[in-house]
Design a protein around this motif. Structure first.
Motif, PDB file in Angstrom:
ATOM      1  N   LYS A   4      -5.454   1.754 -13.807  1.00 37.09           N
ATOM      2  CA  LYS A   4      -6.449   0.985 -13.403  1.00 37.09           C
ATOM      3  C   LYS A   4      -6.582   0.178 -12.210  1.00 37.09           C
ATOM      4  CE  LYS A   4      -9.467   3.692 -16.819  1.00 37.09           C
ATOM      5  NZ  LYS A   4      -9.571   4.880 -15.194  1.00 37.09           N
ATOM      6  N   LEU A   5      -6.923  -0.320 -10.982  1.00 34.86           N
ATOM      7  CA  LEU A   5      -7.169  -1.494 -10.555  1.00 34.86           C
ATOM      8  C   LEU A   5      -8.325  -1.713  -9.802  1.00 34.86           C
ATOM      9  CD1 LEU A   5      -5.098  -3.548  -8.181  1.00 34.86           C
ATOM     10  CD2 LEU A   5      -5.034  -1.421  -6.206  1.00 34.86           C
ATOM     11  N   ARG A   6      -8.909  -2.885 -10.269  1.00 33.11           N
ATOM     12  CA  ARG A   6      -9.454  -3.829  -9.620  1.00 33.11           C
ATOM     13  C   ARG A   6      -9.410  -5.046  -9.042  1.00 33.11           C
ATOM     14  NH1 ARG A   6     -14.491  -1.307 -12.130  1.00 33.11           N
ATOM     15  NH2 ARG A   6     -13.588  -0.368 -14.306  1.00 33.11           N
ATOM     16  N   CYS A  53       1.703 -12.489 -11.514  1.00 31.32           N
ATOM     17  CA  CYS A  53       1.504 -13.283 -13.424  1.00 31.32           C
ATOM     18  C   CYS A  53       2.112 -12.523 -14.143  1.00 31.32           C
ATOM     19  CB  CYS A  53      -0.564 -12.792 -13.574  1.00 31.32           C
ATOM     20  SG  CYS A  53      -1.124 -14.545 -12.905  1.00 31.32           S
ATOM     21  N   THR A  54       2.905 -11.231 -13.285  1.00 31.80           N
ATOM     22  CA  THR A  54       3.474 -10.221 -14.156  1.00 31.80           C
ATOM     23  C   THR A  54       4.748  -9.702 -13.513  1.00 31.80           C
ATOM     24  OG1 THR A  54       1.700  -8.434 -13.311  1.00 31.80           O
ATOM     25  CG2 THR A  54       2.215  -9.290 -16.139  1.00 31.80           C
ATOM     26  N   VAL A  55       6.037 -10.307 -12.895  1.00 32.40           N
ATOM     27  CA  VAL A  55       7.040  -9.750 -12.201  1.00 32.40           C
ATOM     28  C   VAL A  55       7.498  -8.840 -12.598  1.00 32.40           C
ATOM     29  CG1 VAL A  55       9.057 -10.239 -11.646  1.00 32.40           C
ATOM     30  CG2 VAL A  55       7.511 -12.243 -11.838  1.00 32.40           C
ATOM     31  N   GLY A  56       7.956  -8.135 -13.642  1.00 31.98           N
ATOM     32  CA  GLY A  56       7.792  -7.388 -14.164  1.00 31.98           C
ATOM     33  C   GLY A  56       9.172  -6.684 -14.137  1.00 31.98           C
ATOM     34  N   GLY A  57       9.591  -6.086 -13.167  1.00 32.83           N
ATOM     35  CA  GLY A  57      10.893  -4.954 -12.272  1.00 32.83           C
ATOM     36  C   GLY A  57      10.878  -5.701 -10.608  1.00 32.83           C
ATOM     37  N   ILE A  86      -5.830  -6.759 -10.694  1.00 29.93           N
ATOM     38  CA  ILE A  86      -5.472  -7.006 -11.667  1.00 29.93           C
ATOM     39  C   ILE A  86      -5.320  -4.798 -11.859  1.00 29.93           C
ATOM     40  CG2 ILE A  86      -5.463  -6.938 -13.801  1.00 29.93           C
ATOM     41  CD1 ILE A  86      -7.009  -9.223 -13.472  1.00 29.93           C
ATOM     42  N   ILE A  87      -4.483  -4.517 -12.494  1.00 28.97           N
ATOM     43  CA  ILE A  87      -3.634  -3.407 -12.695  1.00 28.97           C
ATOM     44  C   ILE A  87      -4.267  -3.129 -14.179  1.00 28.97           C
ATOM     45  CG2 ILE A  87      -2.532  -1.113 -12.738  1.00 28.97           C
ATOM     46  CD1 ILE A  87      -1.106  -2.096 -10.629  1.00 28.97           C
ATOM     47  N   SER A  88      -4.865  -2.131 -14.977  1.00 30.99           N
ATOM     48  CA  SER A  88      -4.486  -2.583 -16.133  1.00 30.99           C
ATOM     49  C   SER A  88      -4.818  -1.041 -16.896  1.00 30.99           C
ATOM     50  CB  SER A  88      -6.269  -2.436 -16.600  1.00 30.99           C
ATOM     51  OG  SER A  88      -7.877  -1.782 -16.428  1.00 30.99           O
ATOM     52  N   PHE A  89      -4.795  -0.437 -18.427  1.00 27.31           N
ATOM     53  CA  PHE A  89      -3.847   1.154 -18.633  1.00 27.31           C
ATOM     54  C   PHE A  89      -4.589   1.141 -19.775  1.00 27.31           C
ATOM     55  CE2 PHE A  89      -0.430  -1.033 -16.234  1.00 27.31           C
ATOM     56  CZ  PHE A  89       0.081   0.224 -15.030  1.00 27.31           C
ATOM     57  N   PHE A 118      -2.473 -11.753  -9.117  1.00 27.55           N
ATOM     58  CA  PHE A 118      -2.190 -10.282  -9.415  1.00 27.55           C
ATOM     59  C   PHE A 118      -1.716  -9.883 -10.556  1.00 27.55           C
ATOM     60  CE2 PHE A 118       0.911  -6.692  -9.323  1.00 27.55           C
ATOM     61  CZ  PHE A 118      -0.237  -5.371  -9.151  1.00 27.55           C
ATOM     62  N   ALA A 119      -1.991  -9.224 -11.313  1.00 24.26           N
ATOM     63  CA  ALA A 119      -1.020  -8.881 -12.565  1.00 24.26           C
ATOM     64  C   ALA A 119      -1.419  -7.515 -12.906  1.00 24.26           C
ATOM     65  CB  ALA A 119      -1.878  -9.940 -13.795  1.00 24.26           C
TER      66      ALA A 119
END
Length: 294
Positions: A285-287, A32-36, A239-242, A101-102
């Protein structure tokens, strides 16, 4: 930002993400969040030429930067925010996917680009939009929102204890000189928020504005509500959050026993070696959870 150069961003928790999601050959996944493109490429390598990865990003510049990195991979890149996942899948005739994944963090490339106004460390236009083609800027918000609205935004999205004081000072200042740059706003915030340790006093206000400008929590809520419908039984979501506002939502969603089985009872965090190499990984943080059902 040049779209032709290689992305500078380093993906966080790469080994842990791949091990817990466990993508398999021939599967269909969405990043969901390609980024680099770092996590996207790892997923593509696992699903192989018989599989498929759809990569979304609301930032067209990041998609172009990632394109070269992903050349030759079974990846289709799409300019879309991740709450549009349902429409993206429907347009391709896909009812359900094997995993999603995001990574909710920001690319180093985005943060380092002055013209985006995402950071107070570099002076630039007060923009903050992740999709520069749509929506109101942070300057629009700071210069037009009511004092009460600003205070509520700084408290709700930044947990800024001095939110009312900051909002009052902003409204006083903009009456004779509208805000235009990140340095301008940061200096006003610093003048009325006491420093606490090594954290810059402008940190929470900038976080709150960025979240509000991009509707980050609303977009995340809509994605989380959609996942049970689009992830097939036995499929995975990671999902990785910050920050706590994001992580709390992910944790509550993955604890729903009728929809998800938690793979990670507690969030997975980066170890000392990774944080030394990539300081931005400290707050990650990965869940991960698996969809219940046949």
């Amino acid at each position: 930002m040049s779209a032709t150069r290689a992305p500078a961003h380093v993906s966080v928790l790469p080994a842990e993400t791949l091990a817990l999601l466990d993508p398999r050959e021939g599967q269909t996944w969405v990043d969901c969040t390609v980024g680099g493109g770092g996590h996207t490429r790892m997923l593509a390598e696992r699903v192989g030429p018989t599989g498929r990865v759809i990569g979304l990003d609301q930032d067209p510049t990041m998609l172009e930067m990632a394109r070269a990195r992903l050349e030759g991979s079974p990846v289709e890149l799409v300019h879309a925010n991740f709450d549009q996942l349902g429409e993206v899948l429907a347009a391709r005739g896909i009812k359900q996917i094997d995993g999603v994944f995001a990574d909710l963090g920001f690319s180093s490339d985005q943060l380092g680009e002055k013209s985006r106004g995402l950071s107070f460390r570099e002076d630039g236009p007060l923009d903050m939009r992740l999709d520069p083609t749509a929506g109101a800027t942070a300057a629009d918000m700071v210069n037009t929102m009511s004092e009460a609205g600003l205070a509520d935004t700084f408290w709700e999205f930044g947990e800024e204890r001095h939110s009312r004081r900051v909002a009052k000072r902003i409204v006083e200042r903009r009456g004779h000189q509208p805000f235009a740059t990140t340095a301008d706003l940061a200096s006003v915030v610093r003048s009325c928020v006491p420093r606490s340790g090594s954290i810059d006093p402008a940190t929470r206000v900038f976080q709150a504005l960025r979240i509000a400008v991009n509707d980050e929590l609303g977009v995340l809520d809509r994605l989380l509500a959609l996942l049970p419908r689009v992830v097939k039984g036995g499929g995975a979501a990671g999902i990785i959050s910050f920050h706590s506002l994001e992580d709390r939502r992910v944790k509550q969603t993955f604890r729903e026993p009728t929809a998800w089985q938690q793979v990670t009872k507690k969030p997975v965090e980066a170890g000392d070696e990774e944080t030394a190499r990539n300081p931005r990984a400290r707050s990650a943080k990965l869940r991960v959870a698996r969809r219940i059902g046949a």
